[in-house]
Design a protein around this motif. Structure first.
Motif, PDB file in Angstrom:
ATOM      1  N   VAL A 319       0.834  -1.203   0.000  1.00 23.06           N
ATOM      2  CA  VAL A 319       0.000   0.000   0.000  1.00 23.06           C
ATOM      3  C   VAL A 319       0.870   1.254   0.000  1.00 23.06           C
ATOM      4  O   VAL A 319       0.625   2.196  -0.770  1.00 23.06           O
ATOM      5  CB  VAL A 319      -0.949   0.002   1.217  1.00 23.06           C
ATOM      6  N   MET A 320       1.895   1.275   0.859  1.00 19.64           N
ATOM      7  CA  MET A 320       2.770   2.443   0.926  1.00 19.64           C
ATOM      8  C   MET A 320       3.549   2.634  -0.371  1.00 19.64           C
ATOM      9  O   MET A 320       3.773   3.768  -0.807  1.00 19.64           O
ATOM     10  CB  MET A 320       3.733   2.305   2.110  1.00 19.64           C
ATOM     11  N   LEU A 321       3.966   1.548  -1.001  1.00 23.34           N
ATOM     12  CA  LEU A 321       4.671   1.647  -2.279  1.00 23.34           C
ATOM     13  C   LEU A 321       3.766   2.280  -3.326  1.00 23.34           C
ATOM     14  O   LEU A 321       4.193   3.149  -4.095  1.00 23.34           O
ATOM     15  CB  LEU A 321       5.115   0.257  -2.728  1.00 23.34           C
ATOM     16  N   GLY A 322       2.495   1.877  -3.364  1.00 22.01           N
ATOM     17  CA  GLY A 322       1.558   2.444  -4.325  1.00 22.01           C
ATOM     18  C   GLY A 322       1.274   3.908  -4.068  1.00 22.01           C
ATOM     19  O   GLY A 322       1.214   4.717  -5.003  1.00 22.01           O
ATOM     20  N   LEU A 323       1.105   4.283  -2.796  1.00 13.00           N
ATOM     21  CA  LEU A 323       0.821   5.687  -2.465  1.00 13.00           C
ATOM     22  C   LEU A 323       1.948   6.596  -2.915  1.00 13.00           C
ATOM     23  O   LEU A 323       1.717   7.664  -3.495  1.00 13.00           O
ATOM     24  CB  LEU A 323       0.593   5.845  -0.962  1.00 13.00           C
ATOM     25  N   PHE A 324       3.198   6.186  -2.650  1.00 10.10           N
ATOM     26  CA  PHE A 324       4.318   7.081  -2.945  1.00 10.10           C
ATOM     27  C   PHE A 324       4.917   6.851  -4.330  1.00 10.10           C
ATOM     28  O   PHE A 324       5.959   7.417  -4.652  1.00 10.10           O
ATOM     29  CB  PHE A 324       5.359   7.006  -1.830  1.00 10.10           C
ATOM     30  N   ALA A 325       4.217   6.051  -5.154  1.00  5.89           N
ATOM     31  CA  ALA A 325       4.501   6.110  -6.588  1.00  5.89           C
ATOM     32  C   ALA A 325       4.027   7.447  -7.123  1.00  5.89           C
ATOM     33  O   ALA A 325       4.484   7.914  -8.169  1.00  5.89           O
ATOM     34  CB  ALA A 325       3.806   4.965  -7.309  1.00  5.89           C
ATOM     35  N   LEU A 326       3.090   8.071  -6.406  1.00  3.32           N
ATOM     36  CA  LEU A 326       2.596   9.418  -6.717  1.00  3.32           C
ATOM     37  C   LEU A 326       2.048   9.531  -8.137  1.00  3.32           C
ATOM     38  O   LEU A 326       2.189  10.562  -8.793  1.00  3.32           O
ATOM     39  CB  LEU A 326       3.691  10.470  -6.472  1.00  3.32           C
ATOM     40  N   ASN A 327       1.449   8.457  -8.614  1.00  3.97           N
ATOM     41  CA  ASN A 327       0.721   8.524  -9.882  1.00  3.97           C
ATOM     42  C   ASN A 327      -0.666   7.913  -9.679  1.00  3.97           C
ATOM     43  O   ASN A 327      -0.939   7.288  -8.650  1.00  3.97           O
ATOM     44  CB  ASN A 327       1.484   7.846 -11.024  1.00  3.97           C
ATOM     45  N   GLU A 328      -1.535   8.137 -10.654  1.00  4.84           N
ATOM     46  CA  GLU A 328      -2.941   7.755 -10.472  1.00  4.84           C
ATOM     47  C   GLU A 328      -3.114   6.258 -10.226  1.00  4.84           C
ATOM     48  O   GLU A 328      -3.812   5.848  -9.300  1.00  4.84           O
ATOM     49  CB  GLU A 328      -3.758   8.176 -11.700  1.00  4.84           C
ATOM     50  N   ILE A 329      -2.483   5.443 -11.042  1.00  2.00           N
ATOM     51  CA  ILE A 329      -2.726   4.009 -10.932  1.00  2.00           C
ATOM     52  C   ILE A 329      -2.152   3.463  -9.627  1.00  2.00           C
ATOM     53  O   ILE A 329      -2.746   2.576  -8.985  1.00  2.00           O
ATOM     54  CB  ILE A 329      -2.155   3.253 -12.162  1.00  2.00           C
ATOM     55  N   GLY A 330      -1.010   4.000  -9.186  1.00  2.00           N
ATOM     56  CA  GLY A 330      -0.419   3.541  -7.935  1.00  2.00           C
ATOM     57  C   GLY A 330      -1.282   3.875  -6.733  1.00  2.00           C
ATOM     58  O   GLY A 330      -1.522   3.036  -5.855  1.00  2.00           O
ATOM     59  N   ILE A 331      -1.784   5.116  -6.695  1.00  2.00           N
ATOM     60  CA  ILE A 331      -2.603   5.541  -5.553  1.00  2.00           C
ATOM     61  C   ILE A 331      -3.955   4.828  -5.578  1.00  2.00           C
ATOM     62  O   ILE A 331      -4.472   4.410  -4.525  1.00  2.00           O
ATOM     63  CB  ILE A 331      -2.776   7.071  -5.558  1.00  2.00           C
ATOM     64  N   GLN A 332      -4.552   4.673  -6.751  1.00  2.00           N
ATOM     65  CA  GLN A 332      -5.820   3.932  -6.828  1.00  2.00           C
ATOM     66  C   GLN A 332      -5.633   2.489  -6.364  1.00  2.00           C
ATOM     67  O   GLN A 332      -6.459   1.953  -5.610  1.00  2.00           O
ATOM     68  CB  GLN A 332      -6.364   3.954  -8.256  1.00  2.00           C
ATOM     69  N   GLY A 333      -4.552   1.863  -6.804  1.00  2.00           N
ATOM     70  CA  GLY A 333      -4.276   0.497  -6.365  1.00  2.00           C
ATOM     71  C   GLY A 333      -4.060   0.422  -4.869  1.00  2.00           C
ATOM     72  O   GLY A 333      -4.498  -0.533  -4.215  1.00  2.00           O
ATOM     73  N   ALA A 334      -3.388   1.437  -4.303  1.00  2.00           N
ATOM     74  CA  ALA A 334      -3.126   1.447  -2.864  1.00  2.00           C
ATOM     75  C   ALA A 334      -4.422   1.572  -2.066  1.00  2.00           C
ATOM     76  O   ALA A 334      -4.615   0.879  -1.062  1.00  2.00           O
ATOM     77  CB  ALA A 334      -2.178   2.599  -2.525  1.00  2.00           C
ATOM     78  N   ILE A 335      -5.326   2.454  -2.506  1.00  2.00           N
ATOM     79  CA  ILE A 335      -6.594   2.622  -1.793  1.00  2.00           C
ATOM     80  C   ILE A 335      -7.421   1.340  -1.880  1.00  2.00           C
ATOM     81  O   ILE A 335      -8.018   0.886  -0.886  1.00  2.00           O
ATOM     82  CB  ILE A 335      -7.385   3.818  -2.363  1.00  2.00           C
ATOM     83  N   LEU A 336      -7.461   0.729  -3.074  1.00  2.00           N
ATOM     84  CA  LEU A 336      -8.196  -0.529  -3.206  1.00  2.00           C
ATOM     85  C   LEU A 336      -7.561  -1.617  -2.346  1.00  2.00           C
ATOM     86  O   LEU A 336      -8.268  -2.422  -1.725  1.00  2.00           O
ATOM     87  CB  LEU A 336      -8.228  -0.970  -4.671  1.00  2.00           C
ATOM     88  N   GLN A 337      -6.228  -1.623  -2.272  1.00  2.00           N
ATOM     89  CA  GLN A 337      -5.554  -2.651  -1.479  1.00  2.00           C
ATOM     90  C   GLN A 337      -5.783  -2.454   0.016  1.00  2.00           C
ATOM     91  O   GLN A 337      -5.745  -3.416   0.778  1.00  2.00           O
ATOM     92  CB  GLN A 337      -4.055  -2.674  -1.799  1.00  2.00           C
ATOM     93  N   MET A 338      -6.028  -1.213   0.441  1.00  2.00           N
ATOM     94  CA  MET A 338      -6.419  -0.993   1.837  1.00  2.00           C
ATOM     95  C   MET A 338      -7.702  -1.766   2.132  1.00  2.00           C
ATOM     96  O   MET A 338      -7.824  -2.432   3.168  1.00  2.00           O
ATOM     97  CB  MET A 338      -6.659   0.501   2.101  1.00  2.00           C
ATOM     98  N   VAL A 339      -8.657  -1.669   1.211  1.00  2.00           N
ATOM     99  CA  VAL A 339      -9.923  -2.379   1.384  1.00  2.00           C
ATOM    100  C   VAL A 339      -9.703  -3.884   1.280  1.00  2.00           C
ATOM    101  O   VAL A 339     -10.209  -4.668   2.092  1.00  2.00           O
ATOM    102  CB  VAL A 339     -10.956  -1.917   0.329  1.00  2.00           C
ATOM    103  N   ASN A 340      -8.912  -4.305   0.290  1.00  2.00           N
ATOM    104  CA  ASN A 340      -8.640  -5.728   0.098  1.00  2.00           C
ATOM    105  C   ASN A 340      -8.016  -6.348   1.338  1.00  2.00           C
ATOM    106  O   ASN A 340      -8.374  -7.458   1.750  1.00  2.00           O
ATOM    107  CB  ASN A 340      -7.710  -5.934  -1.097  1.00  2.00           C
ATOM    108  N   HIS A 341      -7.064  -5.654   1.922  1.00  2.00           N
ATOM    109  CA  HIS A 341      -6.399  -6.181   3.115  1.00  2.00           C
ATOM    110  C   HIS A 341      -7.397  -6.312   4.263  1.00  2.00           C
ATOM    111  O   HIS A 341      -7.368  -7.295   5.018  1.00  2.00           O
ATOM    112  CB  HIS A 341      -5.241  -5.264   3.515  1.00  2.00           C
ATOM    113  N   GLY A 342      -8.275  -5.323   4.395  1.00  2.00           N
ATOM    114  CA  GLY A 342      -9.289  -5.407   5.435  1.00  2.00           C
ATOM    115  C   GLY A 342     -10.200  -6.608   5.249  1.00  2.00           C
ATOM    116  O   GLY A 342     -10.586  -7.265   6.230  1.00  2.00           O
ATOM    117  N   LEU A 343     -10.537  -6.926   3.997  1.00  2.00           N
ATOM    118  CA  LEU A 343     -11.405  -8.062   3.718  1.00  2.00           C
ATOM    119  C   LEU A 343     -10.681  -9.387   3.929  1.00  2.00           C
ATOM    120  O   LEU A 343     -11.156 -10.274   4.656  1.00  2.00           O
ATOM    121  CB  LEU A 343     -11.928  -7.980   2.282  1.00  2.00           C
TER     122      LEU A 343
END
Length: 511
Positions: A319-343
């Motif tokens: 998640v942190m790697l995706g957030l600090f890629a600082l591009n749209e696809i990385g941040i979107q993937g990170a937010i979705l992965q936050m939810v995925n990890h919770g599930l």
């Protein structure tokens, strides 16, 4: 972007429903245990149903805050009672309200002492967590952030395992130490800007200079990094997870850890865009170390719950790697992965709790051949295990794949090693975490579920009950839904993520 001066009625009602449930439980005689349990189910379920109305806003076409409002709270200090939800926070709000009734149902037979206080803290914790994701005033955010510590401290310290007091104090002190730095940064920004409203502060020229902005970034980042947790600030997590009751572990993994990653995307990146770019390579390196370290240490565990706990260090590294890629696809993937990890991890902790209730041990050596005596439970555990390791067709794969795409295409990791660009190197190393997850999760599954039944006590185990199945079913549905058809989840966050990324200064790209 200024917030409209209006009372945020709907979101306030959402926050108030669990509080009303807390009051009803507190006022109920402790002998009425069934009524207390059903009260907790009712109010958490109502909170979830009401929260579904948040889906009605047009997140796909606008990055603005919806259901938002702000009224003066402490006017002389510029502090407001301000709430709002957008594409960055919606799925985390819904994840919180979804897990509320699930953890209550899962606790039905697990908790037998001080039932009244247990469910009171569990319900109250939901309001605190929702407040973190809805608050749009930094001071209000801090109040909710600190408020989450109290119910969780007692849930671990009273209803936890044999080493619960040590784990609860360690959890409290770690988080509190980081919070002090965040409080100083919040005070500085609020006093300098004349307001604590986050939408007003984003993009405001405070005239503080580059170095000051970087120090403020670190003030927030250390608090959030402890909560994530980022390696090497993770040592509180395995203790808290192992000692917490099942519901506490599910809430801790499902929601509380996401408060840290959410803090980065809500505060650090928009408030300090230059500092975010400056620290992106360092944070990405720590994230990748966490990915590999978490997988390595998970493989060494003999306690199933501790294995799942260390796996969170690895998964949140993605998640942190995706957030600090600082591009749209990385941040979107990170937010979705936050939810995925919770599930996925929430479901893993639920299922570990089910087997622990039956055998009162989590030692893998005490199991083996469980599939023969608990076939339905074992089949469901296989699905959740494959989800956690990122099998295509299930939710974990979608999140990890988009994060790796974002990291590979990122221009934020502006360094080279032996002629290899940082983005390529970090992405390649991160894939070791994917391989590691397959190794430690499948090894765990083989030891616990496959082979002959070697321990006599396991022959009489009862398969999953209807109540346990009800608590798992929503998570299983979402695991398949996100894995097969993730576009509705991405669509909601697209406009908000685009606005976040477009506000970043142009980055210099290495040739």
């Amino acid at each position: 972007m200024s917030m409209e001066t209006v009372f945020p009625t709907f979101l306030t009602v959402l926050l108030a429903i669990p509080v009303v449930g807390f009051l009803v439980i507190i006022l109920t005689p402790r002998t009425q245990e069934n009524f207390i349990k059903w009260t907790a189910v009712f109010f958490t379920l109502v909170t979830f149903v009401v929260s579904l109305a948040l889906l009605s806003a047009p997140y796909q076409s606008s990055s603005e805050l919806f259901f938002a409002g702000a009224i003066p709270w402490i006017p002389t200090a510029g502090i407001s009672y301000a709430l709002g939800v957008d594409g960055l926070s919606l799925w985390l709000v819904l994840l919180t309200t979804l897990l509320g009734p699930i953890v209550v149902i899962s606790s039905w037979t697990a908790v037998e002492e001080r039932v009244k206080e247990y469910y009171a803290f569990l319900v109250l914790l939901e309001t605190a967590m929702l407040g973190v994701f809805l608050a749009q005033d930094m001071f209000l955010f801090y109040v909710f952030w600190e408020f989450t510590l109290v119910p969780m401290y007692f849930l671990i310290g009273i209803w936890g395992g044999s080493n619960r007091q040590y784990a609860s104090i360690k959890f409290f002190l770690y988080t509190k130490a980081g919070s002090i730095l965040m409080l100083l940064a919040i005070l500085f920004l609020g006093i300098k800007g004349g307001t604590f409203l986050l939408p007003d502060l984003i993009g405001m020229d405070l005239g503080i200079g580059t170095n000051a902005a970087r120090w403020l970034f670190l003030g927030f980042a250390i608090a959030f990094a402890i909560k994530v947790p980022i390696w090497p600030l993770h040592s509180w997590l395995p203790d808290a997870h192992v000692e917490a009751p099942t519901a506490g572990s599910v809430i801790l993994a499902g929601v509380l850890l996401k408060m840290g990653t959410y803090g980065f995307v809500r505060f650090n990146i928009p408030l300090f865009p230059e500092a975010s770019q400056f620290f992106a390579p360092a944070i990405a390196v720590l994230a990748v170390i966490g990915i590999i370290y978490g997988a390595w240490v998970s493989f060494a565990q003999t306690d199933v719950k501790k294995l799942v706990a260390y796996s969170s260090v690895s998964h949140l590294g993605f998640v942190m790697l995706g957030l600090f890629a600082l591009n749209e696809i990385g941040i979107q993937g990170a937010i979705l992965q936050m939810v995925n990890h919770g599930l996925s991890t929430g479901a893993l902790f639920l299922m570990v709790g089910m087997i622990y209730e039956r055998r009162h041990t989590r030692d893998m050596a005490q199991f083996g051949g469980i599939w023969q005596v608990m076939p339905v439970y074992s089949a469901l555990m296989l699905i959740v295990t494959l989800s956690s390791m990122g099998l295509p067709g299930l939710n974990g794969f979608v999140g990890e794949f988009t994060i790796l795409m974002g990291a590979f295409n990122s221009s934020a990791f502006g360094f080279q090693l032996a002629g290899i660009p940082g983005s390529v190197l970090l992405t390649a190393l991160s894939t070791l975490g994917v391989i590691g997850a397959a190794i430690y999760l499948l090894t765990m599954f083989q030891k616990v579920f496959l082979g002959p039944v070697t321990v006599e006590a396991n022959r009489s185990l009862k398969d999953i009950s209807a109540r346990e199945l009800v608590s798992l079913l929503p998570l299983l549905v979402l695991i398949f839904w996100i894995g097969i058809f993730p576009s509705p989840f991405f669509n909601v966050m697209t406009a908000s993520v685009q606005a976040l990324v477009h506000a970043l200064p142009a980055m210099a790209v290495l040739p």
